[in-house]
Scaffold this motif. Structure first.
Motif, PDB file in Angstrom:
ATOM      1  N   LEU A   1       0.811  -1.216   0.000  1.00 58.41           N
ATOM      2  CA  LEU A   1       0.000   0.000   0.000  1.00 58.41           C
ATOM      3  C   LEU A   1       0.843   1.264   0.000  1.00 58.41           C
ATOM      4  O   LEU A   1       0.455   2.271  -0.582  1.00 58.41           O
ATOM      5  CB  LEU A   1      -0.925  -0.021   1.224  1.00 58.41           C
ATOM      6  N   ARG A   2       2.018   1.208   0.632  1.00 58.50           N
ATOM      7  CA  ARG A   2       2.890   2.378   0.661  1.00 58.50           C
ATOM      8  C   ARG A   2       3.302   2.783  -0.747  1.00 58.50           C
ATOM      9  O   ARG A   2       3.390   3.959  -1.080  1.00 58.50           O
ATOM     10  CB  ARG A   2       4.127   2.073   1.511  1.00 58.50           C
ATOM     11  N   HIS A   3       3.557   1.820  -1.608  1.00 57.65           N
ATOM     12  CA  HIS A   3       4.008   2.118  -2.967  1.00 57.65           C
ATOM     13  C   HIS A   3       2.843   2.551  -3.873  1.00 57.65           C
ATOM     14  O   HIS A   3       3.027   3.331  -4.796  1.00 57.65           O
ATOM     15  CB  HIS A   3       4.724   0.915  -3.559  1.00 57.65           C
ATOM     16  N   VAL A   4       1.653   2.042  -3.608  1.00 60.97           N
ATOM     17  CA  VAL A   4       0.491   2.446  -4.397  1.00 60.97           C
ATOM     18  C   VAL A   4       0.210   3.932  -4.210  1.00 60.97           C
ATOM     19  O   VAL A   4      -0.261   4.612  -5.122  1.00 60.97           O
ATOM     20  CB  VAL A   4      -0.749   1.611  -4.002  1.00 60.97           C
ATOM     21  N   GLU A   5       0.524   4.454  -3.026  1.00 57.11           N
ATOM     22  CA  GLU A   5       0.233   5.859  -2.723  1.00 57.11           C
ATOM     23  C   GLU A   5       0.852   6.821  -3.730  1.00 57.11           C
ATOM     24  O   GLU A   5       0.310   7.886  -3.989  1.00 57.11           O
ATOM     25  CB  GLU A   5       0.766   6.200  -1.325  1.00 57.11           C
ATOM     26  N   ARG A   6       2.006   6.488  -4.279  1.00 56.71           N
ATOM     27  CA  ARG A   6       2.735   7.406  -5.143  1.00 56.71           C
ATOM     28  C   ARG A   6       2.177   7.474  -6.569  1.00 56.71           C
ATOM     29  O   ARG A   6       2.431   8.435  -7.279  1.00 56.71           O
ATOM     30  CB  ARG A   6       4.204   6.974  -5.241  1.00 56.71           C
ATOM     31  N   THR A   7       1.462   6.460  -6.991  1.00 52.77           N
ATOM     32  CA  THR A   7       1.010   6.425  -8.382  1.00 52.77           C
ATOM     33  C   THR A   7      -0.127   7.417  -8.616  1.00 52.77           C
ATOM     34  O   THR A   7      -0.885   7.750  -7.708  1.00 52.77           O
ATOM     35  CB  THR A   7       0.522   5.006  -8.750  1.00 52.77           C
ATOM     36  N   ASN A   8      -0.231   7.870  -9.864  1.00 53.83           N
ATOM     37  CA  ASN A   8      -1.296   8.804 -10.225  1.00 53.83           C
ATOM     38  C   ASN A   8      -2.545   8.073 -10.715  1.00 53.83           C
ATOM     39  O   ASN A   8      -3.667   8.481 -10.434  1.00 53.83           O
ATOM     40  CB  ASN A   8      -0.807   9.759 -11.318  1.00 53.83           C
ATOM     41  N   ILE A   9      -2.308   6.996 -11.481  1.00 52.16           N
ATOM     42  CA  ILE A   9      -3.401   6.216 -12.072  1.00 52.16           C
ATOM     43  C   ILE A   9      -3.183   4.752 -11.723  1.00 52.16           C
ATOM     44  O   ILE A   9      -2.047   4.284 -11.654  1.00 52.16           O
ATOM     45  CB  ILE A   9      -3.422   6.367 -13.616  1.00 52.16           C
ATOM     46  N   LEU A  10      -4.260   4.016 -11.508  1.00 46.62           N
ATOM     47  CA  LEU A  10      -4.172   2.585 -11.225  1.00 46.62           C
ATOM     48  C   LEU A  10      -4.855   1.778 -12.320  1.00 46.62           C
ATOM     49  O   LEU A  10      -5.964   2.119 -12.746  1.00 46.62           O
ATOM     50  CB  LEU A  10      -4.819   2.263  -9.877  1.00 46.62           C
ATOM     51  N   ILE A  11      -4.173   0.741 -12.779  1.00 47.64           N
ATOM     52  CA  ILE A  11      -4.804  -0.234 -13.669  1.00 47.64           C
ATOM     53  C   ILE A  11      -5.145  -1.447 -12.822  1.00 47.64           C
ATOM     54  O   ILE A  11      -4.252  -2.139 -12.317  1.00 47.64           O
ATOM     55  CB  ILE A  11      -3.877  -0.627 -14.830  1.00 47.64           C
ATOM     56  N   HIS A  12      -6.425  -1.693 -12.639  1.00 45.19           N
ATOM     57  CA  HIS A  12      -6.874  -2.798 -11.794  1.00 45.19           C
ATOM     58  C   HIS A  12      -6.991  -4.054 -12.661  1.00 45.19           C
ATOM     59  O   HIS A  12      -7.897  -4.176 -13.480  1.00 45.19           O
ATOM     60  CB  HIS A  12      -8.222  -2.457 -11.158  1.00 45.19           C
ATOM     61  N   VAL A  13      -6.051  -4.982 -12.473  1.00 43.70           N
ATOM     62  CA  VAL A  13      -5.997  -6.195 -13.295  1.00 43.70           C
ATOM     63  C   VAL A  13      -6.795  -7.295 -12.612  1.00 43.70           C
ATOM     64  O   VAL A  13      -6.581  -7.608 -11.430  1.00 43.70           O
ATOM     65  CB  VAL A  13      -4.538  -6.646 -13.509  1.00 43.70           C
ATOM     66  N   LEU A  14      -7.704  -7.894 -13.359  1.00 41.09           N
ATOM     67  CA  LEU A  14      -8.564  -8.955 -12.830  1.00 41.09           C
ATOM     68  C   LEU A  14      -8.488 -10.188 -13.727  1.00 41.09           C
ATOM     69  O   LEU A  14      -8.389 -10.082 -14.956  1.00 41.09           O
ATOM     70  CB  LEU A  14     -10.016  -8.477 -12.735  1.00 41.09           C
ATOM     71  N   ASP A  15      -8.525 -11.361 -13.103  1.00 41.48           N
ATOM     72  CA  ASP A  15      -8.534 -12.623 -13.852  1.00 41.48           C
ATOM     73  C   ASP A  15      -9.977 -12.980 -14.163  1.00 41.48           C
ATOM     74  O   ASP A  15     -10.731 -13.419 -13.298  1.00 41.48           O
ATOM     75  CB  ASP A  15      -7.877 -13.707 -12.993  1.00 41.48           C
ATOM     76  N   VAL A  16     -10.353 -12.763 -15.427  1.00 42.84           N
ATOM     77  CA  VAL A  16     -11.747 -12.992 -15.816  1.00 42.84           C
ATOM     78  C   VAL A  16     -12.030 -14.465 -16.076  1.00 42.84           C
ATOM     79  O   VAL A  16     -13.189 -14.869 -16.185  1.00 42.84           O
ATOM     80  CB  VAL A  16     -12.091 -12.145 -17.063  1.00 42.84           C
ATOM     81  N   SER A  17     -10.992 -15.298 -16.155  1.00 43.01           N
ATOM     82  CA  SER A  17     -11.197 -16.714 -16.489  1.00 43.01           C
ATOM     83  C   SER A  17     -11.776 -17.507 -15.324  1.00 43.01           C
ATOM     84  O   SER A  17     -12.448 -18.518 -15.526  1.00 43.01           O
ATOM     85  CB  SER A  17      -9.869 -17.350 -16.917  1.00 43.01           C
ATOM     86  N   GLY A  18     -11.496 -17.061 -14.103  1.00 44.18           N
ATOM     87  CA  GLY A  18     -11.980 -17.789 -12.929  1.00 44.18           C
ATOM     88  C   GLY A  18     -11.353 -19.150 -12.765  1.00 44.18           C
ATOM     89  O   GLY A  18     -11.898 -20.005 -12.044  1.00 44.18           O
ATOM     90  N   MET A  19     -10.201 -19.386 -13.370  1.00 41.92           N
ATOM     91  CA  MET A  19      -9.593 -20.716 -13.333  1.00 41.92           C
ATOM     92  C   MET A  19      -9.129 -21.113 -11.931  1.00 41.92           C
ATOM     93  O   MET A  19      -9.058 -22.294 -11.612  1.00 41.92           O
ATOM     94  CB  MET A  19      -8.398 -20.773 -14.292  1.00 41.92           C
ATOM     95  N   GLU A  20      -8.822 -20.138 -11.094  1.00 42.28           N
ATOM     96  CA  GLU A  20      -8.386 -20.460  -9.738  1.00 42.28           C
ATOM     97  C   GLU A  20      -9.537 -20.335  -8.742  1.00 42.28           C
ATOM     98  O   GLU A  20      -9.318 -20.244  -7.531  1.00 42.28           O
ATOM     99  CB  GLU A  20      -7.238 -19.540  -9.323  1.00 42.28           C
ATOM    100  N   GLY A  21     -10.763 -20.328  -9.269  1.00 38.69           N
ATOM    101  CA  GLY A  21     -11.924 -20.270  -8.404  1.00 38.69           C
ATOM    102  C   GLY A  21     -12.211 -18.894  -7.848  1.00 38.69           C
ATOM    103  O   GLY A  21     -12.955 -18.753  -6.873  1.00 38.69           O
ATOM    104  N   ARG A  22     -11.637 -17.859  -8.472  1.00 37.54           N
ATOM    105  CA  ARG A  22     -11.837 -16.497  -8.003  1.00 37.54           C
ATOM    106  C   ARG A  22     -12.882 -15.793  -8.866  1.00 37.54           C
ATOM    107  O   ARG A  22     -12.972 -16.033 -10.070  1.00 37.54           O
ATOM    108  CB  ARG A  22     -10.531 -15.720  -8.024  1.00 37.54           C
ATOM    109  N   ASP A  23     -13.644 -14.928  -8.240  1.00 39.45           N
ATOM    110  CA  ASP A  23     -14.640 -14.125  -8.930  1.00 39.45           C
ATOM    111  C   ASP A  23     -14.078 -12.719  -9.086  1.00 39.45           C
ATOM    112  O   ASP A  23     -13.785 -12.052  -8.087  1.00 39.45           O
ATOM    113  CB  ASP A  23     -15.932 -14.098  -8.111  1.00 39.45           C
TER     114      ASP A  23
END
Length: 423
Positions: A231-253
């Motif tokens: 979280l400390r390093h995220v603070e410095r960025t101006n824009i965030l690209i939120h990467v999501l695994d749409v395949s759900g292969m690991e059982g994640r939504d």
């Protein structure tokens, strides 16, 4: 090796001692005092340096002591002041006092400097104490001790765009594909344990810095997993690209993951949660039905997010995503900094002194003025000692000590000196 935290001790130089001397000239039988003042001790200064990337050097050297000022000399010659001790640190270094957690400074731009510890002033020579009542003072001051602190250094990565997401969603693969950075890529969680930076070139001279930051998990705002390191390093960025695994292969939504991560951001900092986010649905090549991608895309679009469909391995969709990220970097308008959530070091009016009883039954007198007086007094010189006693009486220390229960024979401690109390 990437090191983003360090604990160091800094001490500014002590002031040089004043000189006690008298003129000795052939035709001047009773020459007056001629002792010069001591020189100022060196300050300790932190300086941001773009050529340094980590705090790794502070693993091997943790203590920094600046040189003392030169002592005064006879014939009213003053001691030489010492040059400041400059300590280079990476851009984005936050320096805090360890004991209180107060922020001294945040060095963001190349060449930024901050005087973290001030050198002590030189002691006055005996020529300074000549008066009509005392034409031949024999005493001189010792140099003032320099300031000293234990500090915490924290490095927050400086990047225009940060890749946000759970472990193994493809952030490292994206960075490898769009830049020349070479983060480790593997099929297990937390492959990336430290931030990795890459420069993304769109075309010509259009470019920005992209950071692959260690994956975030639930509980990070309380320090779980890589927690605050992330979280400390995220603070410095101006824009965030939120990467999501749409395949759900690991059982994640991806919808659940998105909400969970943003909740962690909100718990850590409301400002962090309000950063601009672009949604990137990765691993579209692993989806084998016709509804998952359109439904997921519509879900985020309905929330007001721009959505890009990408395949980090083949590079599909990445040029469009990077082009859009660059647009937001170019049009980024920083929010005004809050003034009440950061405590900045500043000089405060000194309380005259405080008397407390220690576990050893001694009485401890603390206060900048009285401690400085004791440190700069030559207690082995009779005249200097009498001057100290006059100041002691002027400050009514005897009465204050008796109010606290101090009796004959009790020990009184001021700084490094111990005294025996007598009526």
């Amino acid at each position: 090796m990437f090191i983003d935290r360090a604990r160091v001790f800094v001490k500014a130089g002590d002031g040089g001692d004043g000189m006690s001397s008298f003129r000795r000239e052939k035709y001047v039988p009773n020459g007056g005092p001629s002792g010069g003042d001591g020189g100022k001790g060196a300050d300790v200064i932190f300086k941001a340096d773009k050529n340094i990337n980590t705090l790794v050097d502070f693993r091997y050297k943790r203590q920094f002591k600046a040189p003392a000022g030169g002592n005064g000399e006879s014939s009213n010659k003053h001691g030489r002041g010492s040059e400041p001790l400059i300590i280079p640190v990476p851009l984005g270094t936050v320096i805090k006092e360890e004991e209180t957690g107060k922020i001294f400074c945040d060095l963001v731009n190349d060449g930024d400097t901050f005087v973290i510890a001030k050198g002590g002033r030189g002691g006055r020579g005996n020529a300074r104490f000549q008066t009509s009542a005392n034409r031949a003072p024999t005493f001189a001051e010792k140099g003032e001790p320099g300031e000293e602190f234990w500090l915490q250094l924290e490095l927050k990565v400086l990047a225009d765009v940060g890749l946000l997401g759970y472990p193994s969603v493809g952030k490292s693969s994206i960075l490898r594909k769009v830049s020349k950075a070479q983060p480790e890529v593997a099929a297990y969680h937390f492959t990336t344990l430290t931030p990795v930076l890459g420069v993304v070139t769109i075309s010509g001279d259009r470019s920005f810095v992209l950071a692959d930051i260690p994956g975030l998990i639930e509980g990070a705002s309380e320090g779980v997993g890589l927690g605050h390191n992330f979280l400390r390093h995220v603070e410095r960025t101006n824009i965030l690209i939120h990467v999501l695994d749409v395949s759900g292969m690991e059982g994640r939504d991806p919808k659940v993951d998105f909400d969970a991560i943003n909740e962690e951001l909100r718990k850590y900092s409301e400002k962090l949660a309000n950063k601009k986010q672009i949604v990137a649905l990765n691993k579209i090549d692993m989806v084998f039905d016709d509804t998952t991608i359109p439904d997921t895309k519509k879900y985020f679009e309905d929330k007001g997010y721009e959505v890009f469909l990408i395949n980090a391995l083949s590079g599909e969709g990445l040029p469009e995503l990077m082009e859009r990220a660059y647009y937001y970097v170019e049009n980024y308008e920083p929010e005004p900094e809050a003034t009440d959530d950061t405590v900045v070091y500043e000089a405060k009016p000194d309380v005259e002194f405080v008397i407390t009883r220690g576990d050893d039954a001694a009485f401890y007198i603390t206060g900048k003025r009285i401690e400085r007086l004791v440190a700069m007094t030559n207690l082995s010189d009779d005249q200097s000692l009498r001057r100290f006693q006059r100041i002691w009486r002027f400050m009514e220390l005897d009465a204050k000590l008796k109010e606290k229960g101090c009796k004959d024979g009790d020990e009184v401690v001021i700084g490094d000196q111990r005294f025996t109390f007598q009526e």
